[in-house]
Design a protein around this motif. Sequence first.
Motif, PDB file in Angstrom:
ATOM      1  N   ARG A 106      91.095 153.024  65.634  1.00 33.49           N
ATOM      2  CA  ARG A 106      89.810 153.588  64.692  1.00 33.49           C
ATOM      3  C   ARG A 106      89.035 152.713  65.045  1.00 33.49           C
ATOM      4  NH1 ARG A 106      94.350 156.258  62.335  1.00 33.49           N
ATOM      5  NH2 ARG A 106      95.892 154.779  61.472  1.00 33.49           N
ATOM      6  N   THR A 137      99.379 165.149  59.538  1.00 35.03           N
ATOM      7  CA  THR A 137      98.993 163.851  59.485  1.00 35.03           C
ATOM      8  C   THR A 137      97.623 163.066  59.219  1.00 35.03           C
ATOM      9  OG1 THR A 137      99.784 162.013  60.744  1.00 35.03           O
ATOM     10  CG2 THR A 137      99.056 162.773  62.221  1.00 35.03           C
ATOM     11  N   THR A 138      98.033 161.820  59.323  1.00 31.60           N
ATOM     12  CA  THR A 138      96.007 161.860  59.232  1.00 31.60           C
ATOM     13  C   THR A 138      95.053 161.836  59.983  1.00 31.60           C
ATOM     14  OG1 THR A 138      96.945 159.132  58.761  1.00 31.60           O
ATOM     15  CG2 THR A 138      95.341 158.991  59.194  1.00 31.60           C
ATOM     16  N   HIS A 139      93.552 162.066  58.956  1.00 31.80           N
ATOM     17  CA  HIS A 139      92.730 163.076  59.437  1.00 31.80           C
ATOM     18  C   HIS A 139      93.487 164.465  60.546  1.00 31.80           C
ATOM     19  CE1 HIS A 139      91.150 159.104  58.864  1.00 31.80           C
ATOM     20  NE2 HIS A 139      90.681 159.293  57.841  1.00 31.80           N
ATOM     21  N   CYS A 141     105.975 155.952  58.102  1.00 29.48           N
ATOM     22  CA  CYS A 141     104.781 156.758  59.548  1.00 29.48           C
ATOM     23  C   CYS A 141     105.500 157.510  59.858  1.00 29.48           C
ATOM     24  CB  CYS A 141     105.140 155.421  60.609  1.00 29.48           C
ATOM     25  SG  CYS A 141     106.807 155.978  61.970  1.00 29.48           S
ATOM     26  N   HIS A 160      96.537 150.883  58.948  1.00 32.75           N
ATOM     27  CA  HIS A 160      96.172 150.165  57.753  1.00 32.75           C
ATOM     28  C   HIS A 160      95.905 149.956  57.016  1.00 32.75           C
ATOM     29  CE1 HIS A 160      96.011 155.634  57.890  1.00 32.75           C
ATOM     30  NE2 HIS A 160      97.394 155.124  58.723  1.00 32.75           N
ATOM     31  N   ALA A 205      95.863 150.936  51.409  1.00 33.58           N
ATOM     32  CA  ALA A 205      96.084 152.179  51.259  1.00 33.58           C
ATOM     33  C   ALA A 205      97.162 152.508  51.667  1.00 33.58           C
ATOM     34  CB  ALA A 205      95.444 152.749  53.084  1.00 33.58           C
ATOM     35  N   LYS A 206      97.738 151.306  52.331  1.00 35.65           N
ATOM     36  CA  LYS A 206      99.686 151.452  52.329  1.00 35.65           C
ATOM     37  C   LYS A 206     100.591 151.927  50.944  1.00 35.65           C
ATOM     38  CE  LYS A 206     101.974 151.277  56.069  1.00 35.65           C
ATOM     39  NZ  LYS A 206     102.505 153.120  56.467  1.00 35.65           N
ATOM     40  N   CYS A 254      98.996 157.330  47.308  1.00 40.89           N
ATOM     41  CA  CYS A 254      99.839 158.427  48.295  1.00 40.89           C
ATOM     42  C   CYS A 254      99.396 157.599  49.285  1.00 40.89           C
ATOM     43  CB  CYS A 254      98.908 159.324  47.645  1.00 40.89           C
ATOM     44  SG  CYS A 254      99.125 160.697  48.895  1.00 40.89           S
ATOM     45  N   GLY A 255     100.786 156.285  49.943  1.00 45.22           N
ATOM     46  CA  GLY A 255     100.645 155.963  50.931  1.00 45.22           C
ATOM     47  C   GLY A 255     100.345 156.425  52.470  1.00 45.22           C
ATOM     48  N   CYS A 256      99.461 155.535  53.017  1.00 47.60           N
ATOM     49  CA  CYS A 256      98.942 156.367  54.339  1.00 47.60           C
ATOM     50  C   CYS A 256      99.997 156.082  55.306  1.00 47.60           C
ATOM     51  CB  CYS A 256      97.794 155.363  54.891  1.00 47.60           C
ATOM     52  SG  CYS A 256      96.173 156.123  54.043  1.00 47.60           S
TER      53      CYS A 256
END
Length: 346
Positions: A18, A107-109, A219, A252, A256-257, A261-263
Amino acid sequence: MPIKLTIPMPDDWHLHLRSGEMLRKVLPYTSGHFARAIVMPNLPSPVVTRHDALTYQQEILRYLPKGKSFTPLMTLYMTENTDPNEVRLGFLTGEVTAVKLYPAGATTHSNAGVKDLEKIYSVLEVMEEIAMPFLVHGEVVDTNIDIFDREAVFIETKLMPIRQRFPKLKIIFEHLTTKEGVDYVLSCDQNTAATITPHHLVINRNAMLVGGLKPHYYCLPVAKRELHRLALVKAATSGDARFFLGTDSAPHLTTAKESDCGCAGIFNVANAIAVVTQVFENENALNQLEKFLSINGANFYQLPINKQRITLERFSESQPIPEDIKTAEGIVKAFDPMMDVCWKVV
Ligand code: DOR
Ligand code: ZN
């Protein structure tokens, strides 16, 4: 007599660091246990150019605790517009170590990722020529494919055609989660390797779904059924040169988790080495540990094995789960492996 193990300092071949405050908080965990890490480029504004990679690397080095000699190895985020010359130059100057493929939407981003693989063939051609590792998030994104099948379908429909077209390309199948993935890697020659995470070695999908929905075990790729976990453990503990650790630690905030809508992502660096060591002990495979943690990855990346060493100690009692991280924005939960872990980096 305490039981101790000393091995070359491990590397983390797949890591999400990050930026900003989160980076500042998670980096000391990595730099405490690992000499190098392959840093994932999926920032909210992805790392697509050499300039982005250098800027991000400088940010990481600014936050590095004093006295640590950790090296962040930078990656570029593959897009359909990635310039083959930028990739070549980045690799030859040493500014960039690998290029990461996210199928768009996986997935994320990953929105800036690749939809049509043929659009990146000119980049893959260069990467094959210069022996630059191609890191693959191996999941299809078609909504009609069940999420538990996405890795296996990716192998058949996406990876095999790439492999056939680019036989010498160095491919790393990231965060392997299935027996099909293990079998595929084993069926290839030494140009294909895979990273395996600590969490996929110890949890199956029950951890996430039984007795209540457990967002901290969510995950991507999602953990699969037990037979797949067993295949991953067998691969990791075999000593085979094609398998090595990539924590895929992906912090995260709990907010956010634990959400509608959990990451996706598990923060596991604080106990990654301890958990993996326990898995190897449970399999009677401690003699293969340093290959998985410290040797196979470096060899695949054609980098030297670290001269620094770390020591692990085995205690008679299970060690506490690492404490949660407190950031200015909230808390990041550390990975609870749901098993006794008697090892600790000392
Ligand atoms: O669980 C995941 N988290 N998988 C990924 O592929 C991305 C990562 C993240 O960046 O949060
Ligand atoms: Zn990842």
